[in-house]
Design an enzyme around this catalytic site. Sequence first.
Site, PDB file in Angstrom:
ATOM      1  N   ASP A  37      -8.895  36.824  44.683  1.00  0.00           N
ATOM      2  CA  ASP A  37     -10.064  36.306  44.380  1.00  0.00           C
ATOM      3  C   ASP A  37     -11.260  36.919  44.833  1.00  0.00           C
ATOM      4  O   ASP A  37     -11.120  37.961  45.591  1.00  0.00           O
ATOM      5  CB  ASP A  37     -10.022  34.789  44.799  1.00  0.00           C
ATOM      6  CG  ASP A  37      -9.632  34.629  46.371  1.00  0.00           C
ATOM      7  OD1 ASP A  37      -9.315  35.729  47.034  1.00  0.00           O
ATOM      8  OD2 ASP A  37      -9.232  33.504  46.619  1.00  0.00           O
TER       9      ASP A  37
ATOM     10  N   ASN B 288      -8.593  22.510  53.534  1.00  0.00           N
ATOM     11  CA  ASN B 288      -8.513  21.359  52.382  1.00  0.00           C
ATOM     12  C   ASN B 288      -7.258  21.529  51.536  1.00  0.00           C
ATOM     13  O   ASN B 288      -7.412  21.010  50.335  1.00  0.00           O
ATOM     14  CB  ASN B 288      -9.915  21.100  51.742  1.00  0.00           C
ATOM     15  CG  ASN B 288     -10.045  22.725  50.918  1.00  0.00           C
ATOM     16  OD1 ASN B 288      -9.278  23.467  50.827  1.00  0.00           O
ATOM     17  ND2 ASN B 288     -11.048  22.756  50.259  1.00  0.00           N
TER      18      ASN B 288
ATOM     19  N   HIS C  66      -6.595  24.282  49.801  1.00  0.00           N
ATOM     20  CA  HIS C  66      -6.676  25.027  48.523  1.00  0.00           C
ATOM     21  C   HIS C  66      -5.767  26.465  48.738  1.00  0.00           C
ATOM     22  O   HIS C  66      -5.354  26.660  49.777  1.00  0.00           O
ATOM     23  CB  HIS C  66      -8.230  25.479  48.364  1.00  0.00           C
ATOM     24  CG  HIS C  66      -8.903  26.582  49.306  1.00  0.00           C
ATOM     25  ND1 HIS C  66     -10.155  26.460  49.748  1.00  0.00           N
ATOM     26  CD2 HIS C  66      -8.225  27.418  49.918  1.00  0.00           C
ATOM     27  CE1 HIS C  66     -10.339  27.435  50.566  1.00  0.00           C
ATOM     28  NE2 HIS C  66      -9.199  28.099  51.000  1.00  0.00           N
TER      29      HIS C  66
ATOM     30  N   GLU D 246      -9.609  24.777  44.655  1.00  0.00           N
ATOM     31  CA  GLU D 246     -10.254  23.714  45.427  1.00  0.00           C
ATOM     32  C   GLU D 246      -9.706  22.321  44.885  1.00  0.00           C
ATOM     33  O   GLU D 246      -8.939  22.447  43.811  1.00  0.00           O
ATOM     34  CB  GLU D 246     -11.812  23.389  45.340  1.00  0.00           C
ATOM     35  CG  GLU D 246     -12.549  24.795  46.051  1.00  0.00           C
ATOM     36  CD  GLU D 246     -12.327  24.965  47.376  1.00  0.00           C
ATOM     37  OE1 GLU D 246     -11.526  24.560  48.225  1.00  0.00           O
ATOM     38  OE2 GLU D 246     -13.532  25.736  48.045  1.00  0.00           O
TER      39      GLU D 246
HETATM   40  C1  F6R Z   1      -8.290  34.283  50.243  1.00  0.00           C
HETATM   41  C2  F6R Z   1      -8.107  32.912  49.697  1.00  0.00           C
HETATM   42  C3  F6R Z   1      -7.837  31.764  50.636  1.00  0.00           C
HETATM   43  C4  F6R Z   1      -7.649  31.859  51.952  1.00  0.00           C
HETATM   44  C5  F6R Z   1      -7.703  30.763  52.771  1.00  0.00           C
HETATM   45  C6  F6R Z   1      -7.476  30.491  54.252  1.00  0.00           C
HETATM   46  O1  F6R Z   1      -8.135  35.258  49.365  1.00  0.00           O
HETATM   47  O2  F6R Z   1      -7.965  32.798  48.801  1.00  0.00           O
HETATM   48  O3  F6R Z   1      -7.260  30.878  49.861  1.00  0.00           O
HETATM   49  O4  F6R Z   1      -6.293  32.464  52.109  1.00  0.00           O
HETATM   50  O5  F6R Z   1      -9.096  30.013  52.541  1.00  0.00           O
HETATM   51  O6  F6R Z   1      -8.413  31.517  54.989  1.00  0.00           O
HETATM   52  P1  F6R Z   1      -8.276  31.762  56.343  1.00  0.00           P
HETATM   53  O7  F6R Z   1      -6.930  32.699  56.435  1.00  0.00           O
HETATM   54  O8  F6R Z   1      -9.440  32.728  56.734  1.00  0.00           O
HETATM   55  O9  F6R Z   1      -7.878  30.710  57.069  1.00  0.00           O
END
Ligand code: F6R
Length: 244
Positions: free
Chosen positions: A67, A136, A138, A143
């Site tokens: 992403d 959450n 995701h 989301e």
């Molecule tokens: C990152 C992504 C997100 C993260 C998630 C956890 O490319 O797509 O899904 O993996 O938000 O983020 P951290 O590791 O910062 O807690």
Amino acid sequence: MRILLAKSTHEAVSIVATMVADKLMSHPNAVIGLATGRTMEPVYAELVSLAKSRNLQFQKTFLFMLDEYVGIDQNHPSSFKSYIQHHLMVPLNLKVDQIAFPPIHLVEAGEAGEQYEKWIKEAGGIDLQLLGIGVNGHIGFNEPGSAIDSRTRVVELTEETREANKSHFHDGETPTKALSMGIGSILDGKQLILLATGKSKADAIKYLLNHHDDEFCPATFLKSHPHFTLVLDPDAASKISLKI
Ligand code: F6R
């Protein structure tokens, strides 16, 4: 689903980095999907160190980013492009033509999602996809409410996600949108590895293990994948009880 409970965060990180290194040893031309975020930082550091100790060759590998934020320059220090350049591309001396980034320049024309899906297909699909999980539930920036068959598209970030990432941005600058591979795009990957570390992920992991195909927690869709591994450190696993 395979669940690996590590004895420490370091062990969890090392398990994931070793799985990637093993894949590259056995399949040097593997296509790898990369997640970003705090969870992945030590994984990439470990991979860089394994690359040196095991003399891993990356020349034939191709990488796809999961992403990217929409609404900030791709060269912004907190863009995912900058992140991966810093954590992986530069330390491993990878070439720019070995990685594809979600084409945010095509968002306005409405062609970004379709183009990215086309590139992934042309590369033969993703062999191994790395994933983190949001507080959450995701995955990528899919989301809660994302559909199981969603494809790469522009998504609105929830307040929760923006809050979790706001320390990377100046006040008022935190992006509200991203271009993210969809759940369907992720499920097309041949092997999926989700790493969760830290107490902040414990509720999402508990929910994930107790629910199936639940839009409220998009990570639950991964459980039906035939080659899905969930790697947890003790804090992320602290709210689950596994009966053996
Ligand atoms: C990152 C992504 C997100 C993260 C998630 C956890 O490319 O797509 O899904 O993996 O938000 O983020 P951290 O590791 O910062 O807690």
